[in-house]
Write a protein that holds these residues in place. Structure first.
Motif, short mmCIF file in Angstrom:
data_model
loop_
_atom_site.label_atom_id
_atom_site.label_comp_id
_atom_site.label_asym_id
_atom_site.label_seq_id
_atom_site.Cartn_x
_atom_site.Cartn_y
_atom_site.Cartn_z
N THR A 1 1.77 7.56 0.75
CA THR A 1 1.67 6.12 0.38
C THR A 1 0.67 5.76 -0.39
O THR A 1 -0.84 6.17 -0.26
CB THR A 1 1.62 5.52 1.79
OG1 THR A 1 2.63 5.77 2.71
CG2 THR A 1 1.57 3.95 1.70
N ASP A 2 0.74 5.08 -1.47
CA ASP A 2 -0.43 4.62 -2.32
C ASP A 2 -1.12 3.74 -1.70
O ASP A 2 -0.72 2.44 -1.36
CB ASP A 2 0.28 4.29 -3.66
CG ASP A 2 1.07 5.13 -4.57
OD1 ASP A 2 0.50 6.55 -4.29
OD2 ASP A 2 1.91 4.91 -5.31
N ALA B 1 -6.16 12.03 6.58
CA ALA B 1 -4.59 11.36 5.94
C ALA B 1 -4.51 11.82 4.53
O ALA B 1 -3.18 12.26 4.11
CB ALA B 1 -4.77 9.96 6.11
N ILE B 2 -5.35 11.88 3.81
CA ILE B 2 -5.24 12.43 2.42
C ILE B 2 -5.00 13.92 2.54
O ILE B 2 -3.76 14.43 1.72
CB ILE B 2 -6.34 12.31 1.47
CG1 ILE B 2 -6.61 10.80 1.22
CG2 ILE B 2 -6.29 12.92 0.13
CD1 ILE B 2 -7.74 10.38 0.60
N GLN B 3 -5.32 14.83 3.35
CA GLN B 3 -5.32 16.30 3.37
C GLN B 3 -3.76 16.29 3.81
O GLN B 3 -3.09 17.38 3.35
CB GLN B 3 -6.34 16.87 4.00
CG GLN B 3 -7.75 16.90 3.45
CD GLN B 3 -7.55 17.68 2.14
OE1 GLN B 3 -7.35 18.78 2.02
NE2 GLN B 3 -8.12 16.83 0.97
N ALA B 4 -3.37 15.53 4.57
CA ALA B 4 -2.07 15.70 5.46
C ALA B 4 -1.08 15.38 4.40
O ALA B 4 0.28 15.40 4.65
CB ALA B 4 -1.97 14.93 6.92
N ARG C 1 -2.13 8.33 -0.72
CA ARG C 1 -2.73 8.99 -1.98
C ARG C 1 -3.56 7.72 -2.65
O ARG C 1 -2.80 6.57 -2.61
CB ARG C 1 -1.55 9.23 -2.68
CG ARG C 1 -1.99 9.78 -4.23
CD ARG C 1 -0.88 10.16 -4.99
NE ARG C 1 0.19 9.09 -5.08
CZ ARG C 1 1.69 9.39 -5.02
NH1 ARG C 1 2.04 10.49 -5.13
NH2 ARG C 1 2.40 8.56 -5.08
N THR C 2 -4.89 7.98 -2.85
CA THR C 2 -5.74 6.61 -2.99
C THR C 2 -5.49 6.60 -4.83
O THR C 2 -5.22 7.44 -5.45
CB THR C 2 -7.23 7.14 -2.82
OG1 THR C 2 -7.21 8.37 -3.51
CG2 THR C 2 -7.45 7.06 -1.55
#
Length: 442
Positions: free
Chosen positions: A343-344, A378-381, A385-386
């Motif tokens: 998710t962005d 959450a980014i690693q999972a 996605r920022t």
């Protein structure tokens, strides 16, 4: 309300049918598990023993157990039919049999039924009628004070009748409309004006305005500000609340449009006003989440502790937004829509983005609590996605601070807010000409 908006947004995208049912005397259906006694009703006489009491076998209105007993009764009936309860929102149930999908959303005695199986929905409604005294209200048009209109473009939600009631109660039906709800350089937190002689009027007005947030994200920040002075409101606070009413006077039918052209992907925006509170110097966080182009979640919240830097304030806000996005991803899975791609999450602070990409990024992270590092997890999972976004394109900016007239109008136009009454030509009858309940808007 986030679940309601998400449910209707998915229904608009998948072209589901939407029906509404109302249970008559819902709490009287519940079965008591505890022993509860009550005094004899007025007018009932027992000549043998005047001190007699009644042993209740069913729940009554006024009992603390009544809501729980009713929900347990309803849940049992739904489970027996084959429905499964959602773990993201326990008021939602789903039934999948092959290609048939039926979803139910419950709010006390009001029930929304949606799905792609017309005959299955009809059979289920008949089953509910056999279990409870229930009223079939047909297609969804009015739910919890929210007016629902639908056509090929999607589902439009507004609270026009409720808004007009607020304006009428204050006596501002003939007032001059305001272009935006709050002044850009307001000093409400530092106001030292006279205290209101009747603070109950202020509390009632602000309390009624709070419920408008169900369909009016443009009011989120100003209502967040006004709600902080419920204990001791002053004249300046009352005048600001009246300005909000004058803003509503110009946009009573404004609401959100849940588009039928939706990619069913979640998008998030987060922003923070560092040290925005002049009294506590705590930052104000704001987030905005859409499903495709349909707005489904928004919030303004003051942070619990004072941030030492703007990067820390932005990162705390990012952590709150990630928590909301993770919950929405699970909720979407209950609707049968999996979010396979990350998710962005859009943020306009480069330092916060660097910290999210690498949480050991220099000394600024020392003041950030450990729980904020769920962003990194959450980014690693692969869930989040920022994305870097320019400040002028930051949709969450309107939730953290008061904007000027031009900036406010430009930002509101990007939030998925729509006002069918503001059309220059054609009017409502042309836009919603195929609706059989256009009288709601007239």
């Amino acid at each position: 309300m986030t679940t309601v908006r998400t449910f209707l947004s998915v229904a608009a995208a998948k072209q589901w049918e939407l029906h509404q049912m109302d249970v008559n005397n819902a709490f009287l259906h519940g079965d008591l598990e505890e022993e509860v006694y009550m005094q004899l009703p007025p007018g009932f006489r027992n000549n043998e023993n005047r001190n007699s009491v009644c042993l209740l076998k069913k729940s009554l209105y006024g009992l603390k157990q009544a809501p729980r007993c009713w929900f347990a009764k309803l849940k049992g009936a739904l489970t027996q039919y084959g429905f499964k309860e959602s773990h993201s929102d326990y008021s939602m149930f789903h039934l999948r049999r092959g290609t048939s999908e039926i979803y139910i959303l419950v709010y006390v005695d009001d029930i929304i039924i949606g799905g792609n199986d017309t005959s299955g929905i009809a059979q289920f409604k008949q089953y509910l009628g056999e279990c409870f005294h229930i009223k079939d209200l047909g297609s969804l048009k009015y739910f919890l004070g929210i007016e629902v209109a639908r056509n090929n473009d999607g589902i439009f939600l507004c609270q026009r009748k409720y808004t007009l009631d607020i304006i009428s109660e204050v006596g501002y039906l003939g007032s001059q409309p305001a272009a935006f709800p709050i002044e850009q350089q307001h000093k409400l937190a530092l106001s030292d004006g006279p205290l209101l002689k009747e603070p109950e009027r202020y509390r009632r007005l602000v309390g009624r305005l709070v419920y408008l947030l169900a369909t009016r994200p443009d009011l989120t920040y100003v209502i967040h500000v006004l709600s902080q002075f419920m204990h001791s409101p002053r004249a300046d606070h009352w005048n600001c609340a009246l300005r909000v009413v004058r803003y509503l006077k110009g946009t009573p039918g404004q609401g959100v449009l849940l588009s039928s052209e939706c990619d069913l992907k979640l998008y998030g925006w987060c922003d923070s006003d560092w040290g925005g509170c002049p009294l506590t110097r705590r930052s104000v966080s704001g987030w905005f989440v859409t499903l495709g182009s349909s707005p489904i979640s928004w919030k303004t919240k003051k942070q619990k502790v004072a941030a030492r830097s703007s990067a820390e304030a932005e990162y705390r806000c990012m952590a709150l937004t990630v928590k909301e996005l993770e919950w929405l991803r699970h909720l979407m899975a209950d609707f049968g829509v999996s979010q396979r791609e990350p998710t962005d999450l859009h943020c306009d602070n480069e330092a916060a983005l660097y910290i999210a990409a690498n949480p050991v990024f220099h000394e600024r992270t020392k003041g950030i609590e450990i729980d904020c590092h769920n962003v990194w997890d959450a980014i690693q999972a692969g869930d989040i996605r920022t994305q870097k976004v320019h400040t002028k394109e930051q949709l969450a900016d309107v939730f953290t601070k008061a904007l000027g007239c031009r900036e406010f109008e430009n930002m509101v136009a990007k939030l998925g807010i729509w006002n069918p009454h503001a059309q220059l030509e054609g009017g409502v009858s042309e836009i919603f000409g195929d609706l059989d309940y256009i009288g709601i808007y007239l």
